[in-house]
Write a protein that holds these residues in place. Structure first.
Motif, PDB file in Angstrom:
ATOM      1  N   HIS A  73      70.631  39.064  20.180  1.00 19.92           N
ATOM      2  CA  HIS A  73      69.220  39.400  20.391  1.00 19.92           C
ATOM      3  C   HIS A  73      68.963  40.897  20.249  1.00 19.92           C
ATOM      4  CE1 HIS A  73      68.605  35.306  21.742  1.00 19.92           C
ATOM      5  NE2 HIS A  73      69.630  35.452  22.576  1.00 19.92           N
ATOM      6  N   THR A  74      69.711  41.550  19.364  1.00 20.35           N
ATOM      7  CA  THR A  74      69.592  42.996  19.191  1.00 20.35           C
ATOM      8  C   THR A  74      68.183  43.399  18.786  1.00 20.35           C
ATOM      9  OG1 THR A  74      71.920  43.088  18.580  1.00 20.35           O
ATOM     10  CG2 THR A  74      70.574  45.007  18.027  1.00 20.35           C
ATOM     11  N   ALA A  75      67.584  42.662  17.866  1.00 21.12           N
ATOM     12  CA  ALA A  75      66.233  42.996  17.407  1.00 21.12           C
ATOM     13  C   ALA A  75      65.227  42.881  18.551  1.00 21.12           C
ATOM     14  CB  ALA A  75      65.834  42.087  16.251  1.00 21.12           C
ATOM     15  N   LYS A  76      65.376  41.854  19.369  1.00 20.72           N
ATOM     16  CA  LYS A  76      64.457  41.674  20.504  1.00 20.72           C
ATOM     17  C   LYS A  76      64.659  42.786  21.543  1.00 20.72           C
ATOM     18  CE  LYS A  76      62.872  37.408  19.597  1.00 20.72           C
ATOM     19  NZ  LYS A  76      61.520  37.053  19.386  1.00 20.72           N
ATOM     20  N   VAL A  77      65.902  43.211  21.727  1.00 26.63           N
ATOM     21  CA  VAL A  77      66.184  44.307  22.658  1.00 26.63           C
ATOM     22  C   VAL A  77      65.488  45.574  22.170  1.00 26.63           C
ATOM     23  CG1 VAL A  77      67.992  45.817  23.556  1.00 26.63           C
ATOM     24  CG2 VAL A  77      68.324  43.348  23.568  1.00 26.63           C
ATOM     25  N   ARG A  78      65.591  45.837  20.876  1.00 26.07           N
ATOM     26  CA  ARG A  78      64.912  47.023  20.319  1.00 26.07           C
ATOM     27  C   ARG A  78      63.404  46.926  20.508  1.00 26.07           C
ATOM     28  NH1 ARG A  78      68.598  47.026  15.351  1.00 26.07           N
ATOM     29  NH2 ARG A  78      70.222  48.485  15.983  1.00 26.07           N
ATOM     30  N   GLU A  79      62.841  45.729  20.302  1.00 26.96           N
ATOM     31  CA  GLU A  79      61.401  45.538  20.495  1.00 26.96           C
ATOM     32  C   GLU A  79      61.002  45.838  21.947  1.00 26.96           C
ATOM     33  OE1 GLU A  79      60.155  41.630  19.255  1.00 26.96           O
ATOM     34  OE2 GLU A  79      61.055  41.878  17.270  1.00 26.96           O
ATOM     35  N   LEU A  80      61.836  45.392  22.889  1.00 27.14           N
ATOM     36  CA  LEU A  80      61.545  45.666  24.304  1.00 27.14           C
ATOM     37  C   LEU A  80      61.557  47.163  24.596  1.00 27.14           C
ATOM     38  CD1 LEU A  80      63.521  42.916  26.256  1.00 27.14           C
ATOM     39  CD2 LEU A  80      61.060  43.139  26.017  1.00 27.14           C
ATOM     40  N   LEU A  81      62.548  47.858  24.048  1.00 23.22           N
ATOM     41  CA  LEU A  81      62.623  49.307  24.259  1.00 23.22           C
ATOM     42  C   LEU A  81      61.376  49.989  23.704  1.00 23.22           C
ATOM     43  CD1 LEU A  81      66.371  50.006  23.425  1.00 23.22           C
ATOM     44  CD2 LEU A  81      65.305  49.934  25.679  1.00 23.22           C
ATOM     45  N   GLU A  82      60.973  49.597  22.485  1.00 22.16           N
ATOM     46  CA  GLU A  82      59.782  50.191  21.870  1.00 22.16           C
ATOM     47  C   GLU A  82      58.524  49.844  22.659  1.00 22.16           C
ATOM     48  OE1 GLU A  82      59.936  48.888  17.810  1.00 22.16           O
ATOM     49  OE2 GLU A  82      61.667  50.157  17.356  1.00 22.16           O
ATOM     50  N   LYS A  83      58.479  48.616  23.181  1.00 20.65           N
ATOM     51  CA  LYS A  83      57.330  48.193  23.983  1.00 20.65           C
ATOM     52  C   LYS A  83      57.175  49.086  25.217  1.00 20.65           C
ATOM     53  CE  LYS A  83      55.674  44.317  26.724  1.00 20.65           C
ATOM     54  NZ  LYS A  83      55.980  42.978  27.208  1.00 20.65           N
ATOM     55  N   HIS A  84      58.301  49.563  25.739  1.00 21.64           N
ATOM     56  CA  HIS A  84      58.280  50.429  26.920  1.00 21.64           C
ATOM     57  C   HIS A  84      58.282  51.905  26.538  1.00 21.64           C
ATOM     58  CE1 HIS A  84      58.534  47.351  30.049  1.00 21.64           C
ATOM     59  NE2 HIS A  84      59.170  46.650  29.132  1.00 21.64           N
ATOM     60  N   GLY A  85      57.999  52.184  25.279  1.00 24.46           N
ATOM     61  CA  GLY A  85      57.771  53.560  24.854  1.00 24.46           C
ATOM     62  C   GLY A  85      58.991  54.392  24.541  1.00 24.46           C
ATOM     63  N   ALA A  86      60.068  53.770  24.059  1.00 24.56           N
ATOM     64  CA  ALA A  86      61.266  54.554  23.771  1.00 24.56           C
ATOM     65  C   ALA A  86      62.059  53.924  22.630  1.00 24.56           C
ATOM     66  CB  ALA A  86      62.147  54.646  25.000  1.00 24.56           C
ATOM     67  N   ASN A  87      62.885  54.757  22.001  1.00 24.94           N
ATOM     68  CA  ASN A  87      63.780  54.262  20.962  1.00 24.94           C
ATOM     69  C   ASN A  87      65.147  53.926  21.527  1.00 24.94           C
ATOM     70  OD1 ASN A  87      61.974  54.434  18.785  1.00 24.94           O
ATOM     71  ND2 ASN A  87      62.336  56.641  18.642  1.00 24.94           N
ATOM     72  N   LYS A  88      65.470  54.516  22.676  1.00 21.19           N
ATOM     73  CA  LYS A  88      66.734  54.205  23.331  1.00 21.19           C
ATOM     74  C   LYS A  88      66.522  54.151  24.834  1.00 21.19           C
ATOM     75  CE  LYS A  88      68.269  58.980  22.813  1.00 21.19           C
ATOM     76  NZ  LYS A  88      69.344  59.854  22.376  1.00 21.19           N
ATOM     77  N   LEU A  89      67.415  53.466  25.505  1.00 16.88           N
ATOM     78  CA  LEU A  89      67.265  53.199  26.934  1.00 16.88           C
ATOM     79  C   LEU A  89      67.173  54.461  27.778  1.00 16.88           C
ATOM     80  CD1 LEU A  89      67.129  51.178  29.232  1.00 16.88           C
ATOM     81  CD2 LEU A  89      69.617  51.075  29.213  1.00 16.88           C
ATOM     82  N   SER A  90      67.926  55.474  27.423  1.00 14.94           N
ATOM     83  CA  SER A  90      67.929  56.700  28.229  1.00 14.94           C
ATOM     84  C   SER A  90      66.574  57.423  28.218  1.00 14.94           C
ATOM     85  CB  SER A  90      69.031  57.643  27.759  1.00 14.94           C
ATOM     86  OG  SER A  90      68.827  57.998  26.409  1.00 14.94           O
ATOM     87  N   GLU A  91      65.700  57.076  27.283  1.00 15.51           N
ATOM     88  CA  GLU A  91      64.373  57.700  27.212  1.00 15.51           C
ATOM     89  C   GLU A  91      63.337  56.985  28.070  1.00 15.51           C
ATOM     90  OE1 GLU A  91      63.448  57.576  23.047  1.00 15.51           O
ATOM     91  OE2 GLU A  91      64.855  59.169  22.548  1.00 15.51           O
ATOM     92  N   ILE A  92      63.689  55.842  28.616  1.00 12.01           N
ATOM     93  CA  ILE A  92      62.732  55.055  29.394  1.00 12.01           C
ATOM     94  C   ILE A  92      62.654  55.574  30.821  1.00 12.01           C
ATOM     95  CG2 ILE A  92      62.307  52.753  30.371  1.00 12.01           C
ATOM     96  CD1 ILE A  92      63.197  51.573  27.776  1.00 12.01           C
ATOM     97  N   ASP A  93      61.425  55.638  31.331  1.00 10.97           N
ATOM     98  CA  ASP A  93      61.172  56.064  32.705  1.00 10.97           C
ATOM     99  C   ASP A  93      61.785  55.036  33.662  1.00 10.97           C
ATOM    100  OD1 ASP A  93      60.161  56.870  35.139  1.00 10.97           O
ATOM    101  OD2 ASP A  93      58.068  56.888  34.503  1.00 10.97           O
ATOM    102  N   PRO A  94      62.538  55.479  34.658  1.00 12.21           N
ATOM    103  CA  PRO A  94      63.156  54.538  35.606  1.00 12.21           C
ATOM    104  C   PRO A  94      62.160  53.603  36.299  1.00 12.21           C
ATOM    105  CG  PRO A  94      64.161  56.684  35.848  1.00 12.21           C
ATOM    106  CD  PRO A  94      63.001  56.860  34.896  1.00 12.21           C
ATOM    107  N   SER A  95      60.908  53.994  36.396  1.00  6.01           N
ATOM    108  CA  SER A  95      59.917  53.103  37.009  1.00  6.01           C
ATOM    109  C   SER A  95      59.657  51.869  36.139  1.00  6.01           C
ATOM    110  CB  SER A  95      58.609  53.851  37.254  1.00  6.01           C
ATOM    111  OG  SER A  95      58.001  54.214  36.033  1.00  6.01           O
ATOM    112  N   GLU A  96      60.057  51.936  34.867  1.00  6.71           N
ATOM    113  CA  GLU A  96      59.899  50.810  33.946  1.00  6.71           C
ATOM    114  C   GLU A  96      61.075  49.831  34.016  1.00  6.71           C
ATOM    115  OE1 GLU A  96      57.429  50.182  31.466  1.00  6.71           O
ATOM    116  OE2 GLU A  96      56.260  51.688  32.536  1.00  6.71           O
TER     117      GLU A  96
END
Length: 110
Positions: A73-96
């Motif tokens: 589900h790599t493509a879906k994981v990438r879509e989730l990251l983009e949905k939360h405003g980031a290209n990689k997990l480390s860029e996502i706000d911990p509140s998300e």
């Protein structure tokens, strides 16, 4: 954190859990030994403190996302990251993290 302070925290948590169990058992004993609903209605209900909610860590989210990615589900994981405003997990706000984790856990379940 030192081993002694970790042990101290664990002992305090164990004591708190024990006290909650004692309170629950006393409430149940009173409920089953009472003479009717009128007796229990007069008694205040025992309050069990809510367990402290531990914050979701980057490592926990990363583990779930890695598992989903390995499951194809790599493509879906990438879509989730983009949905939360980031290209990689480390860029996502911990509140998300809670929302991201909830969305990731259902990947591949349906």
């Amino acid at each position: 954190m030192s081993k002694m302070s970790e042990l101290s925290l664990a002992v305090k948590e164990l004591k708190r859990c024990g006290e909650a169990l004692i309170s629950i058992s006393e409430s149940l004993a009173d409920l089953f030994s009472s003479d009717g609903d009128a007796h229990t209605a007069d008694q205040p209900k025992a309050e069990v403190p809510a367990p402290d909610e531990k914050p979701i860590t980057l490592e926990a989210v990363r583990a779930v996302l890695a598992e989903k990615s390995r499951a194809g589900h790599t493509a879906k994981v990438r879509e989730l990251l983009e949905k939360h405003g980031a290209n990689k997990l480390s860029e996502i706000d911990p509140s998300e993290y809670p929302a991201l984790l909830a969305e990731a856990e259902v990947l591949g379940n349906g």
